[in-house]
Motif scaffolding. Sequence first.
Motif, short mmCIF file in Angstrom:
data_model
loop_
_atom_site.label_atom_id
_atom_site.label_comp_id
_atom_site.label_asym_id
_atom_site.label_seq_id
_atom_site.Cartn_x
_atom_site.Cartn_y
_atom_site.Cartn_z
N CYS A 36 47.28 12.62 -18.31
CA CYS A 36 48.42 11.88 -18.04
C CYS A 36 49.63 12.81 -18.10
N CYS A 41 55.15 11.47 -25.13
CA CYS A 41 55.13 9.74 -25.65
C CYS A 41 54.49 9.97 -27.74
N CYS A 44 51.70 7.82 -28.99
CA CYS A 44 50.60 8.78 -28.30
C CYS A 44 49.53 10.19 -28.15
N TYR A 49 43.60 11.72 -23.82
CA TYR A 49 42.99 12.63 -23.04
C TYR A 49 42.93 13.92 -24.11
N ARG A 149 52.95 5.29 -14.96
CA ARG A 149 53.76 5.32 -15.14
C ARG A 149 55.22 4.69 -14.97
S1 SF4 Z 1 52.06 6.57 -23.70
FE1 SF4 Z 1 50.62 6.64 -21.10
S2 SF4 Z 1 52.45 8.67 -20.38
FE2 SF4 Z 1 52.79 8.26 -22.38
S3 SF4 Z 1 51.28 10.29 -23.33
FE3 SF4 Z 1 50.35 8.09 -23.70
S4 SF4 Z 1 49.11 8.26 -21.80
FE4 SF4 Z 1 50.99 9.66 -21.56
#
Ligand code: SF4
Length: 353
Positions: A36, A41, A44, A49, A149
């Motif tokens: 990413c 965020c 997340c 990843y 995104r």
């Molecule tokens: S929600 Fe999407 S953009 Fe945000 S950190 Fe996770 S993978 Fe990345």
Amino acid sequence: MRGLEELRSFQHEVGPIRPPSEGGSCSLLLRVTRNCPWSLCKFCYGKPYGRGRFSIRGEEEVKEEVRGLGRAVEILQEVGEEAWELLPDLPEGRRDGLQNLLSWFFSGGRTLFLQDADALLVPTDRLVGILEEVGRRLGEMERITCYARGRSLFRKSEHELRRLREAGLSRLHVGLESGDEEVLRRMNKGLTPQQVVEGGRRAREAGMELSLYFILGLGGEERWEEHARGTARVVNEVNPEFVRVRRLVPLRGTPLFQEVREGKFRLQSPHGELRELELLVEELEFSGRLCFDHFANPFYLTPGGPRWVLKQDYEGYLFPRDKEEVLRRIGEALEREEALYVSSADLSVLEAL
Ligand code: SF4
């Protein structure tokens, strides 16, 4: 058999995740980026990843892989189901790639998903080149999709999106998460609702389908009304084909998990989430599908096992036709005793074990 020997050394890199609906249709995974590009965020944190460094794979490298996939398809046409027997003996990295290819091929070879978290960061010319190579080597797909995104989508012009559409990219999975600017700011999403509205409309104009994601509970106890109303407003303005609901379950190792522990973010209760969902649905005036295709969406326990409030399939409920049915189900769910539900806090603790 020579073909089987060739398949044994087959290299196909696959990333860690894809939307459940792409797994359901056995999409072929093609990794054009790794990880990413944001990873900030709060809910997340790029954890799916492994918080790995983001990179865009080279065009030639990806095209070479597509050519390899084309060759593998020719072999599969010859050897058929025998290819499954190769899987148990392969090292893990190679097994995942071949397994993905076999699932895709034997389920009809219809759809493809470009990985990882933001394929629209690939320069347009390069992505068009890759998509054209896919068309040449693997034939026409029913659907090609990717995660994008909202900010990258916002930066693409309509002309660029049209070129991508013509080259085959037909559906974008975009994490809106909330239509309330303040919720997005608090969650460090790096995005405004208006950017999703503008980018989303442009994608629709370019002939692409949109799948927008909404995180139930992301406003917490404090901002659930603004969260639900703001999201309905964005959905109504964009009119996407799909809105996919994901319940907030704080993941261990994320800043939000820590805030919940410290009492700085108060999670919605099960009935609180249902009221939030009810408000969202009441305010929705769009003509697409509202989907609950994830196991963590609201469910309660019975002696016969868990029961979900809303059906879990990928096509969900068609609006406006099914709006009353969804509201009726939520109303019934609210009459059920709250203690029967598995809360987002319960799921979060489970996840942390
Ligand atoms: S929600 Fe999407 S953009 Fe945000 S950190 Fe996770 S993978 Fe990345």
